[in-house]
Design a protein around this motif. Structure first.
Motif, mmCIF file in Angstrom:
data_model
loop_
_atom_site.group_PDB
_atom_site.id
_atom_site.type_symbol
_atom_site.label_atom_id
_atom_site.label_comp_id
_atom_site.label_asym_id
_atom_site.label_seq_id
_atom_site.Cartn_x
_atom_site.Cartn_y
_atom_site.Cartn_z
ATOM 1 N N GLN A 227 0.737 -1.163 0.226
ATOM 2 C CA GLN A 227 0.044 0.047 0.111
ATOM 3 C C GLN A 227 0.921 1.230 0.045
ATOM 4 O O GLN A 227 0.797 2.252 -0.790
ATOM 5 C CB GLN A 227 -0.868 -0.187 1.203
ATOM 6 C CG GLN A 227 -2.073 -0.721 1.018
ATOM 7 C CD GLN A 227 -2.948 -0.780 2.519
ATOM 8 O OE1 GLN A 227 -2.572 -0.508 3.249
ATOM 9 N NE2 GLN A 227 -4.147 -1.381 2.226
ATOM 10 N N ARG A 228 1.842 1.333 0.736
ATOM 11 C CA ARG A 228 2.555 2.353 0.926
ATOM 12 C C ARG A 228 3.566 2.366 -0.354
ATOM 13 O O ARG A 228 3.651 3.905 -0.594
ATOM 14 C CB ARG A 228 3.661 2.171 2.040
ATOM 15 C CG ARG A 228 4.869 3.262 2.269
ATOM 16 C CD ARG A 228 5.614 3.044 3.593
ATOM 17 N NE ARG A 228 6.614 2.124 3.583
ATOM 18 C CZ ARG A 228 7.579 2.203 3.204
ATOM 19 N NH1 ARG A 228 8.074 3.359 2.512
ATOM 20 N NH2 ARG A 228 8.495 1.103 3.497
ATOM 21 N N LEU A 229 3.942 1.713 -0.973
ATOM 22 C CA LEU A 229 4.747 1.539 -2.263
ATOM 23 C C LEU A 229 3.645 1.869 -3.699
ATOM 24 O O LEU A 229 4.123 2.098 -4.558
ATOM 25 C CB LEU A 229 5.578 0.634 -2.502
ATOM 26 C CG LEU A 229 6.580 0.306 -1.385
ATOM 27 C CD1 LEU A 229 7.475 -0.971 -1.590
ATOM 28 C CD2 LEU A 229 7.474 1.106 -1.342
ATOM 29 N N GLY A 230 2.362 1.818 -3.222
ATOM 30 C CA GLY A 230 1.672 2.052 -4.397
ATOM 31 C C GLY A 230 1.494 0.693 -5.223
ATOM 32 O O GLY A 230 1.412 1.010 -6.460
ATOM 33 N N LEU A 231 1.675 -0.448 -4.813
ATOM 34 C CA LEU A 231 1.786 -1.612 -5.618
ATOM 35 C C LEU A 231 0.418 -2.316 -5.491
ATOM 36 O O LEU A 231 -0.223 -2.263 -4.189
ATOM 37 C CB LEU A 231 2.704 -2.378 -5.198
ATOM 38 C CG LEU A 231 4.226 -2.111 -5.456
ATOM 39 C CD1 LEU A 231 5.561 -2.764 -4.823
ATOM 40 C CD2 LEU A 231 4.447 -2.070 -7.044
ATOM 41 N N PRO A 232 -0.046 -3.296 -6.215
ATOM 42 C CA PRO A 232 -1.239 -4.029 -6.042
ATOM 43 C C PRO A 232 -0.767 -5.009 -4.791
ATOM 44 O O PRO A 232 -0.001 -5.613 -4.709
ATOM 45 C CB PRO A 232 -1.175 -4.940 -7.274
ATOM 46 C CG PRO A 232 -0.252 -4.628 -8.433
ATOM 47 C CD PRO A 232 0.759 -3.616 -7.510
#
Ligand code: UDP
Length: 414
Positions: A227-232
């Motif tokens: 979530q923090r890295l903007g990944l699925p």
């Protein structure tokens, strides 16, 4: 740390080795480091801790400006940039014309580096253009020269003229070479014709603790990190951590992804040396394969440990022999299963089905098959990752690397 201790005239800093303190000696040689790049590639990351350890009695000369300078300065290292656009523009496969046009710039840089070198005990050349500039000036500065070889000197990697220049400079003006892998060392010995006299090898070391700072993550930790890295958050993620360049093989990874249903590919890294056409090609390829939604171009990132921890598997896909492959060791230290191409220095790091998975370079189906197998067999993936992590800690510690390199620098002076 269970590494052999090598006497060093330099103090080791915290980032170089958390557990070892070595007394500073008044005999520590002063070092002028030279690197051609302002960009952050493997050669530059491997020089950072050396320059940091030597900072009190060293200076770095860069032949072009960029984020490498900022990183060095943040570590307290004095940096000078002696740039010249024509010299920086000479490529890996440059023909005679490139060198010819750059000649006036080369002469200026040779003089500038030689003038600096006279104020130091030893010249540490970290890249090939640095070798050319530093070694050509030897009659002017008369200082001992050490070259850190980070390349496989084969025709696949470098043009005829470049290899000829390297061959003669090494023969005539370099006092010591240290190679980053046996593969690199052998390629240089073949080039210089000194096959009985292989340069010593010091494998890169990395801060293995930093890559495992979060320890083993549970499922909730992974979701939060993604979530923090903007990944699925819930997809099966394969990460490829390399600058975008044709020989790093991102196109092979995209083609393989098309054969692994529902998996996602995370490409961390940027085109550092103007490979914009290749980046366009990668986007087109993803569209052609119908996987654009599953390929994530994340650009250059700093926090590699976090990015690696967020992956299910770390890929290395170089199509030419990789001289070393820091990202492989980093993936291992992060406790991730690694799939890597079996060529060059990689086979000095990864042992197939012991601490990772080796595939033939450029073989799309072999890569896709390895990904499918590791996704279907989490126990196998975990077993490989555990062994990889232990091997990375034992064989590629930053402290051992720094001690060996510092000893080599000191020996070059005596
Ligand atoms: N790297 C990074 N951010 C990125 C991509 C790569 O910090 O977005 C680092 C990576 O962690 C590794 C280095 O760049 O330490 C690349 O070294 P490697 O030996 O794998 O390849 P090279 O650049 O020397 O070809």
């Amino acid at each position: 740390m269970n590494s052999p201790r090598i006497a060093s005239p330099f103090p080791l800093t915290r980032s170089a080795d958390r557990d070892v303190s070595v007394h500073e000696s008044a005999d520590a040689p002063s070092v002028l480091f030279v690197d051609q790049s302002g960009q952050l590639g493997g050669a530059e990351f491997s020089m950072l801790p050396l320059a940091e350890v030597c900072a009190a009695r060293a200076k770095v000369v860069l032949l072009s400006d960029g984020p490498f300078r900022t990183r060095l300065e943040a570590l307290g290292v004095t940096v000078d940039v002696i740039g010249n656009a024509r010299v920086s523009g000479i490529g890996r496969q440059s023909l005679r014309l490139g060198w010819f046009r750059a000649l006036p710039g080369i002469v200026r840089q040779v003089h500038a580096v030689a003038a600096e070198a006279k104020r130091f005990d030893v010249l540490f050349l970290n890249t090939q253009k640095a070798l050319v500039i530093g070694a050509l000036g030897k009659p002017l500065h008369r200082r001992p020269v050490i070259w850190h070889l980070h390349d496989i000197m084969s025709p696949e990697h470098f043009g005829f003229v470049q290899r000829l220049v390297v061959k003669w400079l090494v023969r005539l003006a370099v006092d010591r070479v240290v190679a980053n892998s046996h593969a690199s060392a052998q390629s240089l010995a073949l080039l210089t014709g000194r096959v009985a006299d292989l340069p010593p090898v010091v494998h890169n070391g990395i801060d293995t603790d930093a890559f495992n700072v979060a320890g083993r993550l549970n499922a909730a930790d992974v979701v939060a990190l993604r979530q923090r890295l903007g990944l699925p958050e819930h997809a099966w993620l394969a990460g490829l951590f390399s600058r975008l360049a044709p020989w790093k093989g991102q196109h092979v990874a995209i083609a393989a992804l098309a054969r692994v249903p529902d998996a996602h590919l995370v490409l961390v890294g940027a085109a550092l040396f103007g490979e914009d056409d290749y980046v366009r090609h990668l986007h087109e390829l993803a569209a052609q394969f119908g996987v654009s939604e599953r390929v994530h171009f994340m650009g250059f990132r700093d926090d590699m440990a976090a990015w690696m921890k967020a992956m299910d598997v770390v890929l290395h896909t170089s199509t030419d022999a990789e001289p070393f492959g820091r990202v492989i060791v980093e993936g291992m230290a992060a406790g991730r299963p690694v799939i890597a191409t079996a060529a060059g220095g990689v086979i000095e790091i990864v042992r197939h089905l012991r601490n990772g998975w080796l595939v033939e370079p450029g073989n799309v189906e072999a890569l896709a098959g390895a990904m499918r197998t590791l996704r279907a067999s989490p126990h196998l993936a975990q077993r490989l990752a555990d062994k990889a992590q232990a091997d990375a800690q034992r064989d590629f510690s930053l402290g051992t690397y720094v001690r060996k390199m510092i000893a080599a620098i000191a020996d070059t002076v005596h």
